[in-house]
Design a protein around this motif. Structure first.
Motif, PDB file in Angstrom:
ATOM      1  N   GLU A  57      29.995  41.050 -39.741  1.00 29.87           N
ATOM      2  CA  GLU A  57      31.001  40.046 -40.084  1.00 29.87           C
ATOM      3  C   GLU A  57      30.752  38.903 -39.120  1.00 29.87           C
ATOM      4  OE1 GLU A  57      33.274  40.371 -42.508  1.00 29.87           O
ATOM      5  OE2 GLU A  57      33.373  42.536 -42.854  1.00 29.87           O
ATOM      6  N   SER A  59      34.432  34.898 -39.044  1.00 30.04           N
ATOM      7  CA  SER A  59      34.015  34.911 -40.451  1.00 30.04           C
ATOM      8  C   SER A  59      33.963  33.482 -40.979  1.00 30.04           C
ATOM      9  CB  SER A  59      34.996  35.730 -41.307  1.00 30.04           C
ATOM     10  OG  SER A  59      36.264  35.099 -41.329  1.00 30.04           O
ATOM     11  N   THR A 113      34.472  30.441 -57.385  1.00 29.48           N
ATOM     12  CA  THR A 113      34.071  30.679 -56.009  1.00 29.48           C
ATOM     13  C   THR A 113      34.782  31.893 -55.464  1.00 29.48           C
ATOM     14  OG1 THR A 113      33.769  29.689 -53.807  1.00 29.48           O
ATOM     15  CG2 THR A 113      35.821  29.190 -54.930  1.00 29.48           C
ATOM     16  N   ALA A 116      28.844  29.036 -47.022  1.00 28.12           N
ATOM     17  CA  ALA A 116      28.769  30.479 -46.731  1.00 28.12           C
ATOM     18  C   ALA A 116      27.423  31.067 -47.142  1.00 28.12           C
ATOM     19  CB  ALA A 116      29.891  31.220 -47.451  1.00 28.12           C
TER      20      ALA A 116
HETATM   21  C1  LIG Z   1      30.816  35.123 -48.508  1.00 28.73           C
HETATM   22  C2  LIG Z   1      31.576  33.912 -48.843  1.00 28.73           C
HETATM   23  C3  LIG Z   1      32.733  33.557 -48.132  1.00 28.73           C
HETATM   24  C4  LIG Z   1      33.367  34.445 -47.118  1.00 28.73           C
HETATM   25  O1  LIG Z   1      32.606  34.700 -45.989  1.00 28.73           O
HETATM   26  P1  LIG Z   1      33.170  35.710 -44.892  1.00 28.73           P
HETATM   27  O2  LIG Z   1      32.267  35.469 -43.724  1.00 28.73           O
HETATM   28  O3  LIG Z   1      33.056  37.080 -45.453  1.00 28.73           O
HETATM   29  O4  LIG Z   1      34.572  35.338 -44.592  1.00 28.73           O
HETATM   30  C5  LIG Z   1      33.345  32.353 -48.459  1.00 28.73           C
HETATM   31  N1  LIG Z   1      32.882  31.556 -49.427  1.00 28.73           N
HETATM   32  C6  LIG Z   1      31.782  31.873 -50.143  1.00 28.73           C
HETATM   33  C7  LIG Z   1      31.289  30.923 -51.195  1.00 28.73           C
HETATM   34  C8  LIG Z   1      31.101  33.063 -49.882  1.00 28.73           C
HETATM   35  O5  LIG Z   1      30.019  33.379 -50.610  1.00 28.73           O
END
Ligand SMILES: *Cc1c(COP(=O)(O)O)cnc(C)c1O
Length: 399
Positions: A201, A68, A94, A168
């Protein structure tokens, strides 16, 4: 040639669901092929191929697929040696992942203010909060719109503070010509079901620094030098540092590979929906009823999020209720971290106010945005405009 349709019978109570992954026969075939190959573990042939492909696209030394983005952020804090007594600056506006990564190392997250226009970290506020204890700064490219990386790096670089990009939401977006996620010491990506490119994921740790790449490889492999062993650099592998199990299975890497082949199609469809919303709402913006997203000249976005802001939290509730009553699954974004229950506990009292963050989080509406909406973009955007126009109309105009 059938268009990808979500497999299974997942049905939403909403006519326009907030999100739907855009996966089809190619993803199905890729996963079946991976299963049949007999390699189900991580760091296998498919994962390696995807890592090289992403490294090339991003122009970086090394990409390590992870389970992740949250885990990629944890890896970043581990390889940067963040620990007790240290501080890491990040926005309050965030998702919780970066803050957790800091807290899990026994360090303190320091919440900074965002800019009113892009809702990205405000470099001026970072400068006010930076101290000798600052071990890293974690900007978020909100909605896939680039932070002002030059201004941020002008604050961090002279002090030798590394930047960890929470990218992300940012795959495919750029700052100038440079891909987001490739600009900091480390970049972290997500392939979660709700992102532009998905593996259910999944995530990636990205770095241009060979030393950080090596350290990350150890962290991802339970703190062992298995990577060096497989390359024949050491004759047995053993425990050499703290680590965990952050390797993603080749089955999910195969799904990701098929999604990467669809990147352009996904990008085109998301853009069509994003632009339909913007065009439909631009008149309401001119009237001052809503505020649409700002995309600065330095940013080429990936249309991850479409949001708009209204005048007050009360109005936001009304707009959300009205959209949802119309079958459009709109949502809010985010509950600010500094005023969350755990954020308050960390502050040990009333948290310092972050007015731009609180106002943005209280007035923002996020609209459904996924590739499957492209065929209905005009219709849905028109409905959104009508519902929002009614909801924001002056009270006295209503019976
Ligand atoms: C979606 C997201 C995450 C987490 O991502 P995962 O792969 O679900 O752990 C972290 N930071 C931001 C800004 C996100 O949008």
């Amino acid at each position: 040639m059938s268009p990808p349709e979500p497999s299974g019978e997942r049905r939403s109570e909403f006519d326009v669901p907030f999100n739907r992954p855009w996966v089809g026969d190619d993803e199905e075939e890729a996963v079946v092929a991976a299963l049949r190959s007999g390699v189900l573990r991580g760091d296998g042939p498919v994962g390696r191929r995807v890592e090289e492909r992403l490294a090339e696209a991003l122009g970086v030394e090394r990409v390590l697929l992870t389970t992740s983005c949250t885990h990629a952020l944890e890896m970043a804090m581990l390889v940067l040696g963040v620990g007790p007594g240290d501080e890491v600056i990040l926005p309050s506006f965030t998702f919780v992942s970066a803050a957790n990564a800091v807290v899990l190392r026994g360090a303190r997250p320091v919440f900074a203010e965002i800019r009113e226009d892009t809702l990205n970290l405000d470099p001026g506020d970072v400068e006010r909060r930076i101290t000798e204890r600052t071990k890293a700064v974690v900007p978020v490219h909100y909605g896939g719109v680039a932070c002002r990386m030059d201004a941020l790096q002008a604050v961090t670089a002279p002090r030798g503070v590394p930047v960890v990009e929470d990218a992300a939401q940012a795959l495919g977006a750029t700052y100038g010509d440079r891909p987001l996620g490739s600009l900091g010491a480390v970049g972290c990506f997500s392939f979660h079901d709700t992102k532009n490119v998905v593996s259910g994921e999944g995530g990636a740790f990205v770095t241009g620094d060979p030393e950080l790449a090596r350290a990350a490889e150890v962290v991802r492999e339970k703190g062992t030098n298995r990577g060096a062993f497989l390359r024949g650099e050491v004759d047995r592998y053993t425990w050499i540092a703290p680590g965990s199990s952050y390797v993603v299975s080749d089955v999910l890497a195969a799904l990701l590979e098929a999604q990467l082949d669809r990147r352009e199609e996904i990008a085109r469809r998301r853009r069509a929906v994003w632009e339909a919303y913007r065009d439909a709402l631009s008149e309401l913006e001119e009237e001052g009823a809503v505020r649409l997203p700002t995309v600065p000249d330095h940013a080429r976005p990936n249309h991850h999020i479409f949001h708009f802001r209204v005048g007050s939290p009360e109005l936001r509730s009304e707009v959300l209720d009205a959209l949802r009553a119309d079958g459009i699954e709109a949502t809010f974004h985010y509950v600010p971290l500094h005023t969350s229950p755990f954020g308050r506990e960390l502050a040990g009292g009333e948290p310092e106010p972050l007015p731009v963050t609180t106002r943005a989080a209280g007035t923002l509406v996020r609209l459904p945005l996924h590739p499957g909406l492209a065929g209905r973009a005009e219709e849905v955007a028109g409905r959104v405009r009508d519902v929002v126009a009614r909801a924001v109309a002056p009270r006295e105009g209503r019976s």
